[in-house]
Write a protein that holds these residues in place. Structure first.
Motif, PDB file in Angstrom:
ATOM      1  N   PRO C 778     -27.770  10.906 -30.880  1.00  0.00           N
ATOM      2  CA  PRO C 778     -28.023  11.817 -29.755  1.00  0.00           C
ATOM      3  C   PRO C 778     -27.382  13.199 -29.931  1.00  0.00           C
ATOM      4  O   PRO C 778     -27.913  14.182 -29.401  1.00  0.00           O
ATOM      5  CB  PRO C 778     -27.423  11.080 -28.546  1.00  0.00           C
ATOM      6  N   ALA C 779     -26.277  13.289 -30.665  1.00  0.00           N
ATOM      7  CA  ALA C 779     -25.680  14.613 -30.891  1.00  0.00           C
ATOM      8  C   ALA C 779     -26.622  15.477 -31.725  1.00  0.00           C
ATOM      9  O   ALA C 779     -26.818  16.659 -31.429  1.00  0.00           O
ATOM     10  CB  ALA C 779     -24.323  14.470 -31.590  1.00  0.00           C
ATOM     11  N   VAL C 780     -27.220  14.872 -32.756  1.00  0.00           N
ATOM     12  CA  VAL C 780     -28.160  15.636 -33.581  1.00  0.00           C
ATOM     13  C   VAL C 780     -29.382  16.030 -32.752  1.00  0.00           C
ATOM     14  O   VAL C 780     -29.841  17.171 -32.800  1.00  0.00           O
ATOM     15  CB  VAL C 780     -28.582  14.826 -34.834  1.00  0.00           C
ATOM     16  N   LEU C 781     -29.885  15.077 -31.951  1.00  0.00           N
ATOM     17  CA  LEU C 781     -31.030  15.400 -31.100  1.00  0.00           C
ATOM     18  C   LEU C 781     -30.700  16.536 -30.146  1.00  0.00           C
ATOM     19  O   LEU C 781     -31.496  17.454 -29.934  1.00  0.00           O
ATOM     20  CB  LEU C 781     -31.458  14.146 -30.314  1.00  0.00           C
ATOM     21  N   ALA C 782     -29.502  16.465 -29.557  1.00  0.00           N
ATOM     22  CA  ALA C 782     -29.093  17.511 -28.611  1.00  0.00           C
ATOM     23  C   ALA C 782     -29.037  18.870 -29.314  1.00  0.00           C
ATOM     24  O   ALA C 782     -29.439  19.893 -28.739  1.00  0.00           O
ATOM     25  CB  ALA C 782     -27.732  17.164 -28.005  1.00  0.00           C
ATOM     26  N   ALA C 783     -28.553  18.868 -30.538  1.00  0.00           N
ATOM     27  CA  ALA C 783     -28.459  20.127 -31.277  1.00  0.00           C
ATOM     28  C   ALA C 783     -29.849  20.675 -31.590  1.00  0.00           C
ATOM     29  O   ALA C 783     -30.087  21.884 -31.517  1.00  0.00           O
ATOM     30  CB  ALA C 783     -27.662  19.914 -32.564  1.00  0.00           C
ATOM     31  N   ILE C 784     -30.773  19.776 -31.928  1.00  0.00           N
ATOM     32  CA  ILE C 784     -32.139  20.233 -32.213  1.00  0.00           C
ATOM     33  C   ILE C 784     -32.792  20.763 -30.939  1.00  0.00           C
ATOM     34  O   ILE C 784     -33.474  21.790 -30.953  1.00  0.00           O
ATOM     35  CB  ILE C 784     -32.992  19.099 -32.839  1.00  0.00           C
ATOM     36  N   ARG C 785     -32.553  20.079 -29.817  1.00  0.00           N
ATOM     37  CA  ARG C 785     -33.074  20.587 -28.541  1.00  0.00           C
ATOM     38  C   ARG C 785     -32.483  21.958 -28.242  1.00  0.00           C
ATOM     39  O   ARG C 785     -33.174  22.871 -27.791  1.00  0.00           O
ATOM     40  CB  ARG C 785     -32.702  19.628 -27.397  1.00  0.00           C
TER      41      ARG C 785
END
Lengths: 199, 296, 805
Positions: C778-785
């Motif tokens: 989720p941290a990577v997803l949040a960064a991509i968002r």
């Protein structure tokens, strides 16, 4: 078919080889050298990396018949290879002539307090020692291929940048470590190599 | 299965004539995967490793005659000046271990639309030197790819070399994959400027049943550059031209949906790569390009 | 022995110094090196695929080519007639009444019986003198399938008149599931979510999809079975739990457990994928039938069918918060696709539901998690099972809430972070440190990596290093379209087996004097899969027994069960067992000492005594005797079971119960650069902070955290098994199309380690293996968002999702 080639400095002969066998299979199942690993058998993981006439290749993608009259170095011969890097005829590896890891050998394995410590077991190559010291070994399945690839990198490029290390090892998958300790190990081996040259 | 080990090119041709179903194996990077995974059981394997000349190249006046088995790593190292597009493409091939074994001959023999060398060969301009006991012929690269994993070779022919036009201008190569190394192309794009003829050539990989050139895009760009006097002035290509070129490059695709990507994405990405590679080569042509590390 | 400070007195972020036992060199807390390191770097370490035996045969498995079908007929005659073929076995050849196996529910046929339920199910097995002979023979087996309708998702599984994946279920979940195509259902109801929702100023809802991830351990399933003279069999195999295998193997072979002797061979990674049986039973059947040793080695293609995967999931979440940022309630429904067989699905449901709220304080919740039976590939244990999928969803929700409230996402999380004493939705209090806010603070406090590291000014002008850019070596951008993003996430994972499972381990410790020096031997059945348990066991023995020499005996079934190398439990549970057995051995040594030498010095009776440097010493440091003189020729040899605190089952209607032993916490900050035009992502840095309770081996702790972090990143941006919804067949069973991160995809992974003791655990330690896998994704997803502004409710993110194509 019959295949004759040199493994870790020692002439070897394999008989009754099925034509579809790979160098990897011959090493593992016919020469008693299972150090090169069978993780993907499609050239994607690098676990079977060996030197073929000095060049790092995936042993799984070399047909057995293609190694006729050629020289192969595997992880089992890496320490000697590193030691005698300049010699035209590297010292003998640990090919025993018997096949595979026998059950007896497997059963007899017991870790000893000296395992993992420098200087007390048979001498390791600098990259092998660095992998142990830096914590770059977990399950260890990717380790032999990485060692052969990293050793070749340091042979040609004594002080590689981080990006150079990453590029040189981009054909070797590791599933355990997140690669950080592998980078550390290569940096460590390079630094020790440099120190040795300077002193 | 029989393993044929010809010691010379002539022996190889003879073996291929005698056993037209024999599968040539050089780097093994395609054939051995198929054998290991039980996808293929050829009657004969024809080993080309013992034929030293296949790993050699000659740099001529007009072109480079590249032996079929010259490994990608050698192209990257030794032929960057003569074949910059192919050198860039070679650097995107799989991993260092694979680049040490694989070569352009295998790429052509397999003729997968995803083969990394094809767009660079199409953009540079090349001819495939095919030979059999019946003789030698040069197959223009534009006529070489005949279908999905099919090529213009006759059953008794082997690829001896590829004649690739030496670069007379900047060339670039881009490939999309969902990983930063060791990835099969989702799609790829090669572009070569040919200032001597004032033309631009392109190649598209993995976005049609075969590698293709974006001919309409080339024609449009050639005309636009000509009409605008860009070759002489070296001025920046206007965004409108680049945009139209990219759109036409996208239009040249005829992709499919598969596990590696959707057809729609492939069209889209080819357009982006066309615009970017045009920008990079044109900047190089103008003498303003950035140098690259880690590429070629 | 000194005791460690009470955890609740320790402010978050203060490292706890724990000293216990004696300060022996190579003891706990030191980064001692792996005892198997040398063998692993020289290629001599014997993995399960390296086994070899004189006269051995090769086994081959024939697997179904369709996902759901009746088997009309099987014809093995042509295969059997081939020269070099020794045996061809099908269901009809199974020797015992028991023909199924399974971790919890014995629903998996050893060989398909009249029906196949998923693509790649084993139907027949062959033994031959060469692997190619075995493959050719397998190809000659003729199977006639009559295809059945496919169950591929919740809608098709629960549709009126849906075909049942398993008819006539009689397992212990059938009584409480709403449909026979649901393996297990666990609701958790606490407070009144509907009522609490009325207090919410903002409400966010989301539907999230988690793709099917593969463990992709590098050492393929493999092993060697050797028939023994007494009619039994010896099995050398790579597994996560020898005794669990044994309990499933022996009944289908029709043998008592003592005739199936298992030894752990080298294990090339596991990550949950070796918790289930793969080739074990097949190799034994062929060995017993042929009277010859049989080796089976899967290739990578087969490995994708040879083990279970991480459950893909659909998660529907609703959260509310007040305008000052306090969470009001949470409702969620988590649907996990368990595939054709149950495997670990019930436990995954238990984790997904009980951890669905994440490390946050929410008093009013309405939770439901179910696992389906479908005709998709079977799914089961993988690092962080159940908790991983939930964390992906609730962390996306936290970002949405923070954005809606115009709050900083880290501050919003910290405001709602659980701490020691917080009641979880199951009603269980968290009774050890829960430094959630502190872990977030640590990752946020790190300086950000410099921008545009791919651009360097050299002597010949500006230079671009494509290796540092999205697309990497493929040369897709020289900076065009590249946007940076930063994202945060935190998660919690339970440690150990939960829900009332009798989770124990066994350690046999021997102490004797060899060549004048005391030597300890530690014998457990713990599966060393790479995690470094063998290193830690030696450290514990040194600390507790004051010896230098420790021998780790190979793991086998001659000693009692160690439980599974999974659920972050081995250092806790088998480490605890080793410590416990060492303490018993030490007590005996001291007892002998008192008997022999007690009359010479009063301290034998009055002081607290330790073993240190091969001597018996008082806690004041006075040497009383050499251990060598105490023991002389006597050897002390003790095997004991050890248990952690018991847990309870969750109530089947309310989900209430003290179901978990311990929790593990980690937080991540991801920094990514996204080529927004091509949809390619380069993760630049993945900083992690984790509380480990006590780092028994700090170097190994880092290795676990960094490795777990990268597995989480893999499923964020590239790793997914793609199953064709029309055929339920796996479309990418190879390393060409199932992509693992390479070293060029890997960011730097700086780590902050907290050591806040859990007073209930040995040395205060906390199981660490899984937590970093949770929050990484989720941290990577949040960064991509953050970089793209896109909603992105699915993982892994593909270029198509980032480019709208």
């Amino acid at each position: 078919m019959r295949v004759n080639f040199t493994v870790n400095g020692r002439p070897q002969e394999a008989d009754d080889v099925w034509e579809g066998e790979s160098l990897l299979y011959v090493l593992r199942e016919r020469m008693g050298l299972p150090g090169s690993k069978n993780a993907c058998e499609q050239g994607e993981c690098g676990s079977c990396t060996v030197r073929l006439d000095g060049v790092p290749v995936c042993a799984c993608l070399v047909a057995a018949g293609q190694v006729q009259d050629r020289e192969v170095v595997t992880v089992e011969g890496l320490a000697d290879y590193a030691k005698h890097r300049q010699d035209t005829h590297p010292g003998g590896g640990c090919a025993s002539g018997a096949c595979g890891t026998t059950l007896d050998e497997a059963k007899r394995w017991q870790s000893k307090p000296t395992d993992g410590r420098a200087g007390e077991a048979a001498p390791l190559s600098p990259i092998q020692q660095a992998f142990i010291d830096a914590g770059a070994v977990q399950c260890g399945f990717c380790t032999p291929g990485l060692l052969v690839a990293a050793d070749e990198l340091l042979e040609n490029s004594p002080s590689p940048s981080d990006q150079d290390i990453r590029e040189a090892l981009s054909g070797n998958l590791c599933r355990c470590t997140g690669y950080e300790k592998i980078l550390d190990a290569v940096r460590l081996a390079a630094a020790r190599q440099e120190e040795a040259v300077q002193s | 299965m029989d393993f044929l080990r010809p010691a010379s090119w002539e022996e190889a041709l003879a073996a291929k004539a005698e056993h037209p179903t024999a599968v040539p194996i050089a780097g093994g990077t395609d054939v051995m995967v198929e054998i290991n995974f039980d996808h293929r059981r050829p009657e004969y394997l024809l080993d080309l490793n013992r034929i030293g000349e296949l790993s050699e190249w000659e740099v001529g006046q007009e072109s480079v005659r590249l032996g079929a088995s010259v490994p990608y790593s050698a192209i990257m190292e030794h032929l960057r000046a003569e074949l910059p597009g192919l050198a860039l493409a070679s650097h995107t091939v799989a991993s260092p271990q694979i680049r040490n074994r694989g070569g352009v001959g295998g790429n052509l023999g397999t003729a997968s639309p995803a083969g990394d060398a094809h767009p660079a060969l199409l953009a540079a301009g090349a001819e495939v030197e095919a030979e059999s006991v019946r003789g030698t012929r040069l197959i223009p690269i534009d006529a070489f790819y005949t279908g999905v994993k099919r090529n213009a070779l006759e059953p008794d022919e082997l690829i001896r070399a590829v004649h690739i036009r030496k670069a007379d201008g900047p060339q670039q190569y881009s490939k999309v994959g969902t990983r930063n190394a060791m990835v099969i192309a989702v799609c790829a794009f090669g572009l070569a400027l040919h200032p001597e003829t004032r033309t631009v050539r392109t190649g598209i990989g993995s976005a049609a049943p075969t590698p293709v050139r974006a001919k309409e895009a080339e024609a449009f760009l050639n005309a636009a550059l000509d009409e605008g006097g860009f070759w002489e002035s070296g001025k920046i290509i206007t965004p409108a031209i680049a945009k139209q070129f990219a759109a036409l490059a996208s239009g040249a695709c005829n992709p499919i949906d598969d596990v590696r990507g959707t057809a729609k994405y492939r069209r889209h990405a080819v357009g982006i790569m066309a615009r970017r590679t045009l920008g990079w080569t044109w900047e190089q042509y103008r003498g303003a390009g950035r140098t690259l590390e880690g590429a070629a | 022995m000194t005791t460690y400070p009470k955890a609740q007195n320790v402010p978050a972020g203060t490292p706890t110094k724990i000293t216990q036992g004696s300060p022996t060199k190579g003891g706990i807390g030191e980064s001692t090196l792996r005892p198997d390191g040398t063998l692993k770097v020289t290629g001599e370490f014997a993995y399960s695929s390296d086994m070899w035996h004189e006269d051995m045969l090769w086994g081959q498995t024939l697997r179904s080519t369709v996902a759901h079908a009746e088997i009309v007929s099987i014809d093995t005659s042509e295969a059997l007639a081939m020269p070099g073929v020794y045996a061809v076995l099908t269901y009809d050849d199974l020797p015992a009444a028991m023909k199924n196996y399974g971790l919890e529910i014995q629903d998996t046929p050893v060989l398909a019986h009249g029906k196949v339920r998923h693509h790649g199910e084993p139907v027949a097995i062959v033994a031959a003198d060469h692997p190619e002979t075995a493959r050719r023979a397998a190809a000659k087996i003729k199977i006639d399938y009559r295809e059945l309708p496919l169950i591929t998702d919740e809608a098709s599984a629960t549709a009126p008149g849906a075909v049942l994946v398993h008819e006539g279920r009689d397992d212990h979940h059938i009584g409480h599931v709403p449909h026979p195509n649901i393996v297990h259902r666990q609701p958790i109801i606490r407070g009144d979510a509907d009522e609490a929702a009325k207090r919410a100023d903002v409400i966010v809802r989301g539907e999230y999809t988690f793709g099917m991830q593969d463990q992709a351990f590098l050492g393929p399933e493999s092993g060697l079975a050797v028939p023994s003279e007494d009619g039994g069999v010896e099995l050398y195999v790579a597994t996560q739990w020898l005794h669990s295998d044994l309990g499933q193997i022996a009944p289908v072979l029709g043998l008592p457990e003592d005739k199936v002797r298992m030894t752990l061979s080298g294990v090339g990674g596991a990550f949950g994928g070796r918790e289930d049986i793969s080739m074990q039973i097949h190799a034994c059947l062929l060995a017993l039938r042929t009277g010859k040793p049989v080796k089976i080695v899967y290739n990578r293609f087969e490995s994708f069918f040879g083990h279970v995967h991480r459950h893909p999931a659909k998660l529907t979440y609703e959260h509310g918060a007040t305008k000052d940022g306090k969470l009001t309630h949470m409702k969620c429904r988590i649907v996990l696709d368990g595939g054709a067989y149950a495997s670990a699905s019930p436990a995954v449901v238990g984790n997904a539901s009980s951890l669905s709220v994440g490390p946050y304080v929410i008093e009013d919740v309405d939770i439901e998690a179910v696992a389906l039976y479908t005709n998709n590939p079977p799914c089961g244990a993988m690092r962080g099972f159940g908790a991983v999928q939930a964390c992906f969803a609730y962390e996306a929700q936290m970002d949405k809430l923070a954005a809606k409230l115009d709050m900083d996402p880290v501050e919003f999380r910290q405001l709602n972070a659980m701490e020691q004493g917080t009641l979880l939705p199951t009603g269980q209090p968290c009774d050890s440190p829960a430094p959630v806010a502190e872990l977030l603070r640590l990752v946020k406090a790190r300086p950000l990596p410099p921008e545009q590291e791919w651009l360097t000014a050299g002597s010949e002008g500006t230079s671009v290093d494509v290796r540092a850019l999205p697309g990497g070596l493929s040369n897709t951008t020289h900076g065009e379209g590249v946007v940076r993003g930063v994202g945060y996430a935190v998660g919690l994972k339970n440690v150990g087996f939960s829900e009332g499972f009798d989770d124990y381990s066994t350690a046999r410790v021997r102490m004797e004097v060899i060549n004048g020096e005391p030597v300890a031997t530690v014998h457990t059945a713990m599966a060393e899969v790479g995690q470094g348990g063998v290193t830690v066991h030696a450290q514990i023995a040194r600390t507790e027994l004051g010896v230098n020499q420790v021998t780790i005996h190979p793991a086998d079934t001659k000693v009692g069960s160690a439980g599974s190398t999974s659920a972050s439990r081995q250092t806790y549970v088998t480490g605890g067992a080793v410590k416990n057995s060492c303490e018993a051995v030490r007590e005996q040594v001291l007892e002998i000492g008192r008997r022999k030498f007690g009359s010479y010095h009063p301290a034998w009776a009055t002081a607290e005594l330790l073993l240190e440097g091969g001597k018996v010493v008082t806690d004041g440091g006075e040497v009383l005797a050499d251990v060598a003189d105490v023991l002389e020729d006597e050897a002390i040899d003790i095997e004991l079971e050890w248990r952690h605190r018991p847990t309870e089952a969750f109530d089947l209607r309310t989900g209430q119960g003290n179901g978990h032993v311990q929790y593990s916490f980690a937080a991540h900050r991801a920094v990514v650069e996204v080529d927004t035009e091509l949809g390619l992502v380069k993760v630049i840095e993945l900083a992690c902070a984790q509380d480990v309770g006590k780092a028994l081996n700090p170097l190994s702790v880092l290795g676990q955290i960094q490795g777990g972090t990268l597995q989480g990143m893999g499923v964020a941006v590239m790793e997914e098994i793609i199953v064709d919804p029309k055929t339920a067949k796996v479309r990418n069973p190879s390393f060409t199309d199932y992509l693992l991160p390479t070293i060029l995809d890997t960011p730097t992974i700086p780590v902050d380690v907290l050591e806040l003791a859990d007073e209930n655990a040995p040395y205060g330690l906390r199981g660490i293996g899984e937590a970093p896998t949770l929050s990484s994704t989720p941290a990577v997803l949040a960064a991509i968002r953050n970089a793209t502004g896109l909603e992105l409710n699915r993982t892994p993110v593909r270029p198509e999702h980032l480019t709208g194509t």
